[in-house]
Design an enzyme around this catalytic site. Structure first.
Site, PDB file in Angstrom:
ATOM      1  N   ASN A 101       9.489 115.564 -51.481  1.00  0.00           N
ATOM      2  CA  ASN A 101       8.291 116.540 -51.944  1.00  0.00           C
ATOM      3  C   ASN A 101       8.691 117.670 -52.843  1.00  0.00           C
ATOM      4  O   ASN A 101       9.131 117.172 -53.758  1.00  0.00           O
ATOM      5  CB  ASN A 101       8.058 117.051 -50.278  1.00  0.00           C
ATOM      6  CG  ASN A 101       8.896 117.887 -49.536  1.00  0.00           C
ATOM      7  OD1 ASN A 101      10.114 117.308 -49.196  1.00  0.00           O
ATOM      8  ND2 ASN A 101       8.729 119.222 -49.175  1.00  0.00           N
ATOM      9  N   ASP A 102       8.409 119.010 -52.702  1.00  0.00           N
ATOM     10  CA  ASP A 102       8.249 119.677 -53.608  1.00  0.00           C
ATOM     11  C   ASP A 102       9.015 119.591 -54.914  1.00  0.00           C
ATOM     12  O   ASP A 102      10.394 119.562 -54.498  1.00  0.00           O
ATOM     13  CB  ASP A 102       8.518 121.322 -53.042  1.00  0.00           C
ATOM     14  CG  ASP A 102       7.510 121.573 -51.893  1.00  0.00           C
ATOM     15  OD1 ASP A 102       7.093 120.704 -51.219  1.00  0.00           O
ATOM     16  OD2 ASP A 102       7.550 122.635 -51.252  1.00  0.00           O
ATOM     17  N   PRO A 103       8.736 119.606 -55.860  1.00  0.00           N
ATOM     18  CA  PRO A 103       9.530 119.894 -57.344  1.00  0.00           C
ATOM     19  C   PRO A 103       9.865 121.380 -57.129  1.00  0.00           C
ATOM     20  O   PRO A 103       9.107 122.234 -56.773  1.00  0.00           O
ATOM     21  CB  PRO A 103       8.556 119.718 -58.487  1.00  0.00           C
ATOM     22  CG  PRO A 103       7.210 120.170 -57.963  1.00  0.00           C
ATOM     23  CD  PRO A 103       7.175 119.517 -56.630  1.00  0.00           C
TER      24      PRO A 103
END
Ligand SMILES: *[C@@H]1O[C@H](CO)[C@@H](O)[C@H](O)[C@H]1NC(C)=O
Ligand SMILES: *[C@@H]1O[C@H](CO)[C@@H](O)[C@H](O)[C@H]1NC(C)=O
Ligand SMILES: *[C@@H]1O[C@H](CO)[C@@H](O)[C@H](O)[C@H]1NC(C)=O
Ligand SMILES: *[C@H]1O[C@@H](CO)[C@H](O)[C@@H](O)[C@@H]1NC(C)=O
Length: 586
Positions: free
Chosen positions: A59-61
């Site tokens: 998920n999130d960078p």
């Protein structure tokens, strides 16, 4: 940091029908999937030139940065399975943002201050004779999801890849005081320096249903004091995740601490409740440490979005190599959790985009980083080609499943634009697009591209414009749609979302564009299961994730089409096959 919506819904339902004690149960159901190793990694629908590990959930960078000639991307990653859980900061390095090499995870749970999770955060390069990177991230300290902010530094700053990171013993740096909700307190930003020489960061949170981004100050980046008031907060928006705060100008990217007369600031948040992001442009008052959106900005759910489709938890960074600000965003899957487990992977990072301020000062403009053009092969061109109502033309000679296409449409007159019904919600393009898809013939539009199309159009993802005449004199509304509703045959099991049809939204956004020259441009990056489209030079951007069953690999086709009574002309169309980066060792 983001829990998948399905899990949240599940949790909320349980909270509503039971007392809280049962919640653990639903976690357990999910936990069974968390560590199911990928046996066979399904290749179909995997992307070729997007950032994607060989398997498992992402998920999130996190903490993107450029340091000593190398780009770093960290990201939330489950090393053990294809659903969210067991999250570590995976780490990859690159010289060109296209070819990536995996190094070992930088941060993983191990200490009392992050034993239950290492969630999202940012990198800051501390200036000095030898500038040094420092990461701030959110640690989870107990089973109640209590959140604190920690730091990590490279063990050896001279290692070009910064492979090992240390979490010093004076962590955590920031804990929630009594006024802060400690279970909604996360995702610290990159730091910026105020005129007083002190550092600032901001951290996402909520107060009841008000989204809040707290401000903290520090002289040494280690001892942090909370400001008397937040940097910004907005009633009715719910919890704020992944805030981002940075200066912008019309001419190019700015380092995060830059202030000045031709500089505006952008404040972006990811909305936990709606699972999309919005931003405002405004003014930063460093003396008061307050951010105030410009007049006319919509500061709430109807606000401007970087992307009107599948795009979340984004984070930007300043790239001193090319003096630009680059935006990374995550796109989740639109299929079911069961399918993700089966295929052994979930989530991609979208192609990084440069962001600048539009000359109007009213919005940002995004464009795929120029490096992506190095992947272009065998260009095909069309020039000056008319498309009457109902006509379409196939773009042949490229691999349509893996392509970059850039087209300029023109038309003779705006007269045939359909009237915009004042009862329609001018902030809800998606609803309008689901009502007026590519098969609903119009006046001026729909015209655009049919991406990931099968031979007889059993499946396709149209990306198209439709123009409307507003009631006000001479005003037109331009809608850009990226409509997944026909992207895949309905009856295929792979496309079921928890037993129902897959998530196939008719994503859409309005385009604030000058129509004086009667032209509209559209660029789409197509990559097997993702279509990223940039309308009007990047004024409105939409990403769709789709899972065709027929339009895969060499069976996918690409068309340009018009389904409006006004004839449109393809002024120019350039399209390329996109090759796989030489090195994508994830
Ligand atoms: C977690 O919350 C429960 C319920 O409020 C409480 O009884 C428990 O002590 C908390 N655990 C910790 C580690 O704070
Ligand atoms: C604190 O945040 C948690 C998680 O978002 C939420 O469930 C809880 O209701 C919040 N508490 C208050 C007092 O707003
Ligand atoms: C154009 O409209 C007609 C009539 O609704 C429809 O049959 C056709 O599929 C449409 N073309 C595209 C490309 O959607
Ligand atoms: C991505 O998946 C779809 C389908 O399950 C959900 O509807 C979205 O909310 C989700 N997006 C994010 C950012 O979690």
């Amino acid at each position: 940091m983001d829990l998948p919506l399905t899990l949240l819904c599940c949790l909320i339902t349980l909270l509503l029908v039971n007392n809280g004690g049962i919640v653990q149960g639903s976690h357990d159901v999910f936990a069974q999937l968390r560590s199911v190793p990928a046996v066979d990694v399904t290749q179909v629908h995997r992307t070729a030139y997007h950032f994607q590990p060989t398997k498992n959930w992402i998920n999130d960078p996190n903490g993107p940065m450029y340091y000593n000639g190398i780009y770093h991307l960290f990201y939330q990653y489950n090393p053990k399975g294809a659903v969210w859980g067991n999250i570590v900061w995976a780490h990859s390095v690159s010289k060109d943002l296209i070819n990536w090499a995996k190094v070992e995870p930088a941060i993983y749970p191990s200490q009392p201050f992050d034993k239950y999770g290492c969630w999202s955060g940012s990198a800051t390069i501390l200036p000095g004779k030898t500038p040094k990177p420092i990461i701030l991230y959110t640690g989870i300290v107990d089973e109640n999801n209590t959140q604190v902010q920690n730091y990590a530094v490279p063990a050896d700053p001279t290692d070009p890849y910064l492979r090992k990171w240390i979490k010093p013993n004076n962590n955590p740096l920031v804990v929630a005081d009594k006024s802060v909700n400690g279970s909604s307190f996360r995702d610290p930003t990159t730091g910026w320096l105020g005129p007083d020489g002190n550092w600032r960061i901001t951290i996402g949170s909520r107060r009841k249903h008000r989204g809040v981004s707290y401000l903290y100050r520090s002289r040494d980046f280690i001892h942090w004091t909370k400001g008397k008031h937040p940097l910004h907060s907005t009633a009715g928006t719910g919890n704020w995740e992944c805030p981002d705060f940075f200066p912008v100008s019309v001419s190019g990217g700015l380092d995060t601490s830059v202030m000045g007369p031709n500089v505006k600031h952008v404040f972006k948040v990811s909305l936990d409740e709606t699972r999309y992001e919005y931003y405002t442009i405004g003014k930063y008052y460093p003396e008061k440490d307050r951010y105030i959106p410009d007049k006319g900005m919509i500061d709430g759910w109807d606000g401007l979005r970087y992307d009107y489709g599948n795009f979340y938890a984004s984070k930007s960074f300043f790239d001193p190599k090319k003096n630009r600000r680059i935006l990374w965003g995550w796109a989740n899957e639109s299929d079911s959790t069961e399918m993700d487990v089966k295929k052994g992977w979930a989530g991609i990072q979208l192609i990084p985009r440069t962001i600048v301020l539009d000359p109007s000062g009213k919005q940002l403009v995004q464009w795929p980083i120029e490096e992506v053009e190095t992947l272009r092969r065998n260009e095909v061109q069309l020039r000056s080609l008319k498309l009457a109502k109902g006509e379409k033309i196939e773009i042949t000679g490229i691999t349509a499943a893996q392509a970059d296409v850039d087209v300029t449409f023109s038309f003779n007159s705006l007269d045939k634009a359909e009237p915009f019904d004042p009862r329609w919600d001018k902030y809800d393009g998606q609803k309008l697009c689901s009502r007026k898809g590519s098969t609903v013939q119009g006046g001026l539009g729909p015209f655009g591209l049919l991406t990931l199309a099968s031979h007889n159009l059993e499946e396709y993802t149209p990306v198209f414009f439709r123009l409307f005449k507003a009631q006000q004199h001479n005003k037109h509304l331009v809608l850009l749609c990226s409509d997944a509703s026909r992207s895949t045959l309905m009856d295929d099991e792979t496309n079921m979302k928890d037993g129902r049809d897959a998530y196939r939204p008719s994503f859409a956004g309005f385009v604030d564009v000058d129509l004086k020259d009667k032209k509209l441009t559209l660029r789409s990056l197509i990559d097997n299961s993702v279509v990223e489209s940039f309308g009007a030079g990047g004024k409105t951007v939409i990403t769709s994730r789709v899972y065709p069953t027929l339009a895969v690999y060499e069976n996918a086709r690409l068309y340009a089409f018009n389904n409006g009574t006004e004839t449109v002309k393809i002024e120019s169309l350039n399209a390329w096959s996109m090759s796989k980066p030489l090195y994508m060792n994830q």
